[in-house]
Motif scaffolding. Structure first.
Motif, PDB file in Angstrom:
ATOM      1  N   ALA A 173      48.118  52.928  37.205  1.00 50.49           N
ATOM      2  CA  ALA A 173      48.053  52.689  38.653  1.00 50.49           C
ATOM      3  C   ALA A 173      47.526  53.913  39.391  1.00 50.49           C
ATOM      4  O   ALA A 173      46.850  53.792  40.414  1.00 50.49           O
ATOM      5  N   ARG A 177      42.108  52.515  42.666  1.00 54.32           N
ATOM      6  CA  ARG A 177      42.181  52.572  44.120  1.00 54.32           C
ATOM      7  C   ARG A 177      42.564  51.227  44.725  1.00 54.32           C
ATOM      8  O   ARG A 177      42.856  51.153  45.916  1.00 54.32           O
ATOM      9  N   SER A 178      42.551  50.199  43.913  1.00 55.15           N
ATOM     10  CA  SER A 178      42.884  48.865  44.404  1.00 55.15           C
ATOM     11  C   SER A 178      44.391  48.689  44.482  1.00 55.15           C
ATOM     12  O   SER A 178      45.090  48.820  43.469  1.00 55.15           O
ATOM     13  N   ARG A 179      44.903  48.408  45.659  1.00 53.77           N
ATOM     14  CA  ARG A 179      46.349  48.230  45.819  1.00 53.77           C
ATOM     15  C   ARG A 179      46.848  47.038  45.018  1.00 53.77           C
ATOM     16  O   ARG A 179      47.918  47.095  44.404  1.00 53.77           O
ATOM     17  N   ARG A 180      46.066  45.967  45.010  1.00 53.61           N
ATOM     18  CA  ARG A 180      46.477  44.771  44.276  1.00 53.61           C
ATOM     19  C   ARG A 180      46.570  45.062  42.771  1.00 53.61           C
ATOM     20  O   ARG A 180      47.541  44.673  42.117  1.00 53.61           O
ATOM     21  N   ARG A 182      46.981  47.959  41.440  1.00 53.49           N
ATOM     22  CA  ARG A 182      48.046  48.939  41.235  1.00 53.49           C
ATOM     23  C   ARG A 182      49.403  48.252  41.093  1.00 53.49           C
ATOM     24  O   ARG A 182      50.156  48.506  40.150  1.00 53.49           O
ATOM     25  N   TYR A 183      49.694  47.359  42.035  1.00 56.69           N
ATOM     26  CA  TYR A 183      50.965  46.644  41.978  1.00 56.69           C
ATOM     27  C   TYR A 183      51.025  45.730  40.754  1.00 56.69           C
ATOM     28  O   TYR A 183      52.085  45.554  40.146  1.00 56.69           O
TER      29      TYR A 183
END
Length: 201
Positions: A173, A177-180, A182-183
Motif C-alpha cells: 500500500a 498512490r491509488s486510495r482504492r 491501497r485499501y
C-alpha cells in the motif's frame, strides 16, 4: 530445585531461545537498509505484551455469548473464528502505527514483512510460554516436550507468517498512490492472515 521452578525456567527458555533465533534470521534478511532497532524492539514488545493482553480481553468478551449458546460450538467458533479475527487485528495495530507515524522508515514490502513478523514473533513467544506451563500442569514432562516441539519448532513461525502477510500488504500500500488499491491491499492482507490463522487453528 522444586519441579515447578524447573518447569517455569524451561518453559521461558523454550519460548525465548527459538524466538531470538528467528528474530535474528529476520534481521539478517534485511540486507539493504536495516530498520532502526528501537522500532523493531517496539513492534516485538507490542506483540509480546499489549497485543496478548488485548487479545485475551477481547476474546473473553466475544466468547461469552458463544459459550452461553453452546459449549461444543463455542470452542470451535472461538478457536477458528474469534481468535484469528481478534489476534490478527490487535497485532496489526502496531504495523498500522508504524505505517502512519514512521513512513520514512516504512519503505516497502520487505519492511512491512519484517515489522509484521516481529510483532508475530513477540506474540507467539508469550503465548507459547503460557501453553508450555499449561501443558505441564495438565499432563507430564512428555506432554510438555511434545507441546514445545510442536509450538516452537514445527509451528514456530506461524504467527510471524500471518502478521508478516499483513505487514506486506501495508508495504504494498505504501508503494501505490491509488486510495482504492491501497485499501484493497490492506483488506486482502488482513483477510488472508485471518483465513490462514483460522484454518491452522
Amino acid at each position: 530445585m522444586d519441579a515447578t521452578i524447573w518447569v517455569v525456567i524451561l518453559s521461558i527458555a523454550a519460548g525465548v531461545v527459538p524466538t531470538i533465533f528467528y528474530a535474528l534470521l529476520l534481521w539478517l534478511a534485511d540486507r539493504h537498509e536495516k530498520e532502526p532497532l528501537m522500532l523493531l524492539a517496539v513492534t516485538f514488545v507490542w506483540g509480546a505484551v499489549p497485543a496478548i493482553v488485548l487479545a485475551i480481553i477481547l476474546e473473553e468478551i466475544f466468547g461469552v455469548p458463544l459459550y452461553i449458546w453452546s459449549l461444543q460450538g463455542a470452542e470451535l467458533i472461538s478457536s477458528s473464528v474469534v481468535a484469528p479475527l481478534v489476534e490478527e487485528s490487535v497485532k496489526a495495530l502496531a504495523v498500522a502505527v508504524l505505517y502512519l507515524l514512521f513512513r520514512h522508515e516504512f519503505d516497502g514490502i520487505l519492511d512491512g514483512i519484517i515489522y509484521g513478523a516481529l510483532v508475530g514473533l513477540g506474540f507467539a513467544m508469550t503465548e507459547n510460554v503460557a501453553y508450555f506451563l499449561r501443558s505441564f500442569s495438565s499432563g507430564s514432562w512428555e506432554q510438555w516436550t511434545t507441546t514445545v516441539l510442536i509450538r516452537s519448532l514445527f509451528f514456530g513461525l506461524t504467527h510471524a507468517l500471518y502478521t508478516g502477510i499483513i505487514g506486506a500488504s501495508f508495504g504494498a500500500a505504501r508503494l501505490t498512490r491509488s486510495r482504492r488499491q491501497r485499501y484493497g491491499m490492506l483488506l486482502a492482507g488482513w483477510t488472508i492472515a485471518v483465513a490462514l490463522h483460522g484454518f491452522h487453528n
